[in-house]
Design a protein around this motif. Structure first.
Motif, PDB file in Angstrom:
ATOM      1  N   ARG A 332       0.838  -1.199   0.000  1.00 54.50           N
ATOM      2  CA  ARG A 332       0.000   0.000   0.000  1.00 54.50           C
ATOM      3  C   ARG A 332       0.882   1.262   0.000  1.00 54.50           C
ATOM      4  O   ARG A 332       0.666   2.208  -0.734  1.00 54.50           O
ATOM      5  N   GLU A 335       2.751   1.762  -3.332  1.00 52.69           N
ATOM      6  CA  GLU A 335       1.860   2.217  -4.409  1.00 52.69           C
ATOM      7  C   GLU A 335       1.530   3.698  -4.295  1.00 52.69           C
ATOM      8  O   GLU A 335       1.519   4.428  -5.275  1.00 52.69           O
ATOM      9  N   LEU A 336       1.258   4.110  -3.030  1.00 52.84           N
ATOM     10  CA  LEU A 336       0.818   5.495  -2.821  1.00 52.84           C
ATOM     11  C   LEU A 336       1.972   6.496  -2.882  1.00 52.84           C
ATOM     12  O   LEU A 336       1.850   7.568  -3.466  1.00 52.84           O
ATOM     13  N   ASN A 341       3.281   8.076  -8.735  1.00 50.19           N
ATOM     14  CA  ASN A 341       1.907   8.145  -8.236  1.00 50.19           C
ATOM     15  C   ASN A 341       1.614   9.501  -7.577  1.00 50.19           C
ATOM     16  O   ASN A 341       0.552  10.077  -7.784  1.00 50.19           O
ATOM     17  N   LEU A 342       2.598  10.010  -6.808  1.00 54.31           N
ATOM     18  CA  LEU A 342       2.366  11.305  -6.151  1.00 54.31           C
ATOM     19  C   LEU A 342       2.162  12.402  -7.190  1.00 54.31           C
ATOM     20  O   LEU A 342       1.290  13.259  -7.039  1.00 54.31           O
ATOM     21  N   GLU A 345      -1.310  12.093  -8.443  1.00 56.42           N
ATOM     22  CA  GLU A 345      -2.281  12.602  -7.457  1.00 56.42           C
ATOM     23  C   GLU A 345      -2.322  14.132  -7.510  1.00 56.42           C
ATOM     24  O   GLU A 345      -3.377  14.739  -7.448  1.00 56.42           O
ATOM     25  N   VAL A 353      -1.781  13.787   0.372  1.00 58.16           N
ATOM     26  CA  VAL A 353      -2.095  12.355   0.489  1.00 58.16           C
ATOM     27  C   VAL A 353      -1.640  11.906   1.874  1.00 58.16           C
ATOM     28  O   VAL A 353      -0.664  12.429   2.405  1.00 58.16           O
ATOM     29  N   ILE A 355      -1.353   8.475   4.867  1.00 50.75           N
ATOM     30  CA  ILE A 355      -1.382   7.022   5.066  1.00 50.75           C
ATOM     31  C   ILE A 355      -1.012   6.709   6.518  1.00 50.75           C
ATOM     32  O   ILE A 355      -0.253   7.455   7.140  1.00 50.75           O
TER      33      ILE A 355
END
Ligand code: C2E
Ligand code: MG
Ligand code: MG
Length: 395
Positions: A332, A335-336, A341-342, A345, A353, A355
């Protein structure tokens, strides 16, 4: 116009030399803090001769030492007259010739003790140029004065061949920044950068700072954004006779010093305060440049791990971070928080973001840690930056 040693000695013996006082003020609050004693030659016909006109002549011989001790004595008498009011410390200028005076601090102590005055009320001013005489003698001289409980200020810093090496090594309490460094009214960018650096440097080395010769509101405004402790200059007050100085001090009887921490902040110290508050709440603060693949981390000693590198490549940091996470959280997180990915986003309009993962501490125990990445787009570059704040949820 120059004077002979005989003329100056006669002035000293006839008590024509008198002491003026120039007040120094706290930069942020404009409240009176201390004063500097400045000698004047007041001739019988009333003309006032400035020290610049006769001190250089007096410095040609030991006559200057007699003048300085004479001034010290007068300063003590002024302080005694203040014993029913707040006594502000007074600094006295000493010629570089005193450096070779073996029992200087004993002599100073004897004079101050004879008036029963606390030593911290007297500050010794010496110009940085005195160091050229003999560096280790100069440093030992300063140390012995401070050991006797007096404060030592370096005068006219910036007027000669000043160096940061000097600031690093000099064991003084105060650095007085020469007015020549304010010559462009603090409106020149290079001048501002140099001044800001000197103040920051001095403070990180635990020295107080004074800006001398402040005349304009522009200079004052700029100095208020720096880490400058005190201001001396015509903008607040000119050197004045003892009588005027005493009445100025007495008017401070009823005034309280600002005790509100925010009232006495400068921009630089407010930044430190802000950082301290943030670091207490978020022991790991991470700045990342997603576009350039770099990071800079500020990590506080109480975070779960102490081993976070302080700067480097963002992708490497994420790889290392994954390693310290609970196996069930790794995917997780990867991936984030991977860079691609950032950036995605950010492009989709997200402002941040976040987590929660379990991270293994230096003690081998997993703890829940929340990490929030805030996106920042600079106005001045195309780079996408994140500021990540991480904290241990179990604290
Ligand atoms: P200093 O110790 O650097 O003193 C500060 C000088 O800057 C003083 O000049 C003061 O009047 C002046 N000043 C203060 N604020 C401003 C301002 O806003 N603008 C401008 N243009 N000038 C400002 P002053 O009183 O003429 O003294 C000159 C120098 O003579 C002193 O410089 C110090 O080096 C020396 N001096 C004065 N009294 C003594 C003393 O008792 N003993 C020794 N050895 N030297 C002394
Ligand atoms: Mg001075
Ligand atoms: Mg000076």
């Amino acid at each position: 116009m120059s004077y002979t040693p005989e003329e100056i000695r006669a002035a000293l013996e006839n008590k024509e030399l008198c002491v003026y006082y120039q007040p120094l003020y706290v930069t942020m609050t404009s409240s009176l803090k201390s004063a500097e004693a400045l000698v004047r030659w007041v001739k019988p016909d009333g003309t006032v001769v400035s020290p610049a006109a006769f001190i250089p002549d007096a410095e040609q011989s030991d006559l200057i030492m007699d003048i300085d001790w004479y001034v010290t004595d007068i300063v003590c008498r002024t302080l005694v007259k203040q014993n029913m009011m707040p006594q502000f410390p007074i600094s006295v200028n000493f010629s570089r010739r005193h450096i070779r005076e073996k029992d200087f601090s004993e002599k100073l102590s004897a004079i101050v003790d004879s008036y029963d005055l606390p030593h911290p009320l007297i500050e010794v001013e010496i110009t940085e140029s005195a160091m050229v005489e003999d560096e280790s003698l100069f440093y030992d001289w300063i140390v012995s004065i401070r050991e006797a409980g007096f404060s030592v200020a370096i005068d006219d810093f910036g007027s000669g061949l000043s160096s940061l090496q000097f600031v690093k090594n000099v064991p003084a309490d105060v650095l007085k920044i020469d007015k020549s460094l304010l010559s462009n009214n603090c409106e020149d960018e290079k001048e501002r950068i140099v001044l800001e650096s000197i103040f920051t440097f001095a403070h990180r080395l635990h020295m107080k700072t004074v800006a001398e010769g402040v005349e304009t509101q522009e200079q004052l405004n700029f100095l208020r954004s720096c880490d400058c402790n005190k201001i001396q200059g015509f903008i607040f007050a000119r050197p004045m006779p003892e009588e005027d100085y005493l009445s100025l001090c007495s008017s401070y009887l009823s005034r309280d010093e600002a005790t509100d921490i925010l009232q006495v902040q400068s921009q630089a110290s407010a930044m430190n305060l802000l950082m301290e508050v943030v670091m207490r709440r978020y022991p790991l603060v991470l700045f990342s440049n997603l576009t350039k693949n770099t990071f800079y981390a500020m990590s506080y000693e109480h975070f779960t791990v102490k081993s976070c590198p302080s700067a480097g490549v963002y992708d490497d940091l994420i790889k290392q971070g994954i390693g310290s996470m609970h196996p069930d959280d790794r995917e997780r997180f990867a991936e984030l928080f991977n860079r691609e990915n950032l950036l995605k986003e950010y492009a989709s309009g997200k402002q941040d973001v976040r987590i929660v993962t379990r991270q293994k501490g230096d003690d081998g125990v997993y703890r829940y840690v929340e990490t929030v990445d805030y996106f920042v787009k600079s106005k001045y570059s195309d780079d996408i930056i994140t500021i990540a704040l991480a904290h241990n949820l179990e604290d």
